[in-house]
Write a protein that holds these residues in place. Structure first.
Motif, PDB file in Angstrom:
ATOM      1  N   ASP A  31     -72.235  -3.003  31.964  1.00  0.00           N
ATOM      2  CA  ASP A  31     -72.178  -4.431  32.277  1.00  0.00           C
ATOM      3  C   ASP A  31     -71.057  -4.739  33.270  1.00  0.00           C
ATOM      4  O   ASP A  31     -69.981  -4.130  33.230  1.00  0.00           O
ATOM      5  CB  ASP A  31     -71.902  -5.259  31.017  1.00  0.00           C
ATOM      6  CG  ASP A  31     -73.139  -5.523  30.172  1.00  0.00           C
ATOM      7  OD1 ASP A  31     -74.258  -5.340  30.685  1.00  0.00           O
ATOM      8  OD2 ASP A  31     -72.981  -5.908  28.992  1.00  0.00           O
ATOM      9  N   CYS A  33     -69.520  -8.129  33.213  1.00  0.00           N
ATOM     10  CA  CYS A  33     -69.651  -9.323  32.384  1.00  0.00           C
ATOM     11  C   CYS A  33     -68.639 -10.376  32.805  1.00  0.00           C
ATOM     12  O   CYS A  33     -67.436 -10.124  32.808  1.00  0.00           O
ATOM     13  CB  CYS A  33     -69.466  -8.965  30.906  1.00  0.00           C
ATOM     14  SG  CYS A  33     -69.600 -10.382  29.789  1.00  0.00           S
ATOM     15  N   ASN A 205     -73.962  -9.218  35.852  1.00  0.00           N
ATOM     16  CA  ASN A 205     -75.301  -9.169  35.270  1.00  0.00           C
ATOM     17  C   ASN A 205     -75.355  -9.897  33.927  1.00  0.00           C
ATOM     18  O   ASN A 205     -76.427 -10.095  33.364  1.00  0.00           O
ATOM     19  CB  ASN A 205     -75.745  -7.718  35.064  1.00  0.00           C
ATOM     20  CG  ASN A 205     -74.935  -7.006  33.998  1.00  0.00           C
ATOM     21  OD1 ASN A 205     -73.724  -6.857  34.124  1.00  0.00           O
ATOM     22  ND2 ASN A 205     -75.588  -6.585  32.927  1.00  0.00           N
ATOM     23  N   LYS A 206     -74.169 -10.306  33.425  1.00  0.00           N
ATOM     24  CA  LYS A 206     -74.098 -10.963  32.123  1.00  0.00           C
ATOM     25  C   LYS A 206     -72.969 -11.994  32.168  1.00  0.00           C
ATOM     26  O   LYS A 206     -71.960 -11.791  32.850  1.00  0.00           O
ATOM     27  CB  LYS A 206     -73.818  -9.928  31.023  1.00  0.00           C
ATOM     28  CG  LYS A 206     -73.693 -10.489  29.622  1.00  0.00           C
ATOM     29  CD  LYS A 206     -73.497  -9.362  28.617  1.00  0.00           C
ATOM     30  CE  LYS A 206     -73.412  -9.901  27.195  1.00  0.00           C
ATOM     31  NZ  LYS A 206     -73.323  -8.792  26.213  1.00  0.00           N
ATOM     32  N   GLY A 219     -75.494 -14.461  27.595  1.00  0.00           N
ATOM     33  CA  GLY A 219     -76.764 -13.816  27.936  1.00  0.00           C
ATOM     34  C   GLY A 219     -76.721 -13.197  29.313  1.00  0.00           C
ATOM     35  O   GLY A 219     -75.696 -13.199  29.989  1.00  0.00           O
ATOM     36  N   ASP A 220     -77.861 -12.645  29.745  1.00  0.00           N
ATOM     37  CA  ASP A 220     -77.895 -11.999  31.052  1.00  0.00           C
ATOM     38  C   ASP A 220     -78.342 -12.982  32.128  1.00  0.00           C
ATOM     39  O   ASP A 220     -78.739 -14.114  31.849  1.00  0.00           O
ATOM     40  CB  ASP A 220     -78.771 -10.736  31.036  1.00  0.00           C
ATOM     41  CG  ASP A 220     -80.236 -11.033  30.717  1.00  0.00           C
ATOM     42  OD1 ASP A 220     -80.700 -12.157  31.022  1.00  0.00           O
ATOM     43  OD2 ASP A 220     -80.910 -10.154  30.173  1.00  0.00           O
TER      44      ASP A 220
END
Length: 241
Positions: A31, A33, A205-206, A219-220
């Motif tokens: 991730d 994030c 991506n998150k 969430g993504d």
């Protein structure tokens, strides 16, 4: 998929105020994030707990499956981090700063430490400026030096607290490209706090949205922007209402 950062029912009270409230989430391997919230939302406090700088009032945090509070050294063995502003000795060179910090890697002999310093200077694009005094570095160069510092222990996870603060557009672009390159080339998982949503939108991506110490959404990317006409900032503001 492996959980790299696991936050379980974490709360933190400072000066009788609950700045983190029953927070639970995972950051998975691979991730990038984004940990997003307005100033004062609790982003830095959570990152300080994740790196063992302060303890949760309630709950537990695991890095690579290891409890940070019970075994901080082992949990953080593969973690690199910049919490708040990277601090260096201004009147010595960037290379010398990193060589001093590399001595903390007790698993490497001195030859390996010196080699690693050259590797990370190369990775962040500072090899040709390594012999300059840090006081002569731009803010963007200091941020890249901070990331170089975070890479000295060959981390699988890098935690960055507001890394774009104060950077000009060129510095932001360089930082963004560096993070994407490191994630792709070395399979590093990134956990990045920021309030600069347009920057995070280009790399993450998150997302985890927080407000006043509480998670508002997690969430993504694909499950977030349902309305294609809205950018990340507009969606975030909707959740903050």
């Amino acid at each position: 998929m492996k959980s790299m950062i696991e936050v379980q029912n974490v709360s933190k009270t400072l000066n009788k105020r609950k700045v983190i409230q029953n927070m639970t989430f995972n950051v998975m391997k691979g991730d990038i994030c984004g940990f997003i919230g307005p100033n004062g939302a609790g982003k830095t406090t959570l990152m300080k707990m994740a790196t063992g700088l302060i303890k949760p009032s309630e709950g537990e945090i695991f890095i690579n499956g290891i409890n940070v509070q019970r075994d901080r050294e082992k949990a953080l063995f593969e973690v690199g981090a910049i919490i708040e502003v990277p601090v260096f000795f201004e009147y010595i060179t960037g290379r010398k700063n990193l060589r001093n910090l590399a001595r903390l890697n007790i698993g490497m002999d001195r030859k390996e430490q010196l080699k690693k310093v050259e590797e990370v200077l190369e990775l962040v694009g500072l090899k040709d400026r390594g012999n300059d005094l840090v006081k002569n570095y731009s803010l963007g160069m200091k941020q890249r030096l901070g990331i170089a510092q975070s890479l000295l222990n060959n981390p699988s996870i890098v935690i960055l607290d507001e890394p774009s603060n104060g950077l000009d557009p060129i510095g932001m672009k360089e930082l963004r490209e560096l993070i994407l390159s490191l994630a792709k080339e070395f399979d590093i998982t990134f956990f990045i706090s920021s309030h600069l949503l347009d920057e995070l939108q280009k790399i993450c991506n998150k997302y985890i949205f927080i407000k006043e110490g509480c998670i508002k959404w997690i969430g993504d990317v694909n499950s977030l922007v349902i309305d294609k006409e809205k950018d990340l900032e507009e969606v975030f503001l909707d959740f903050m209402e």
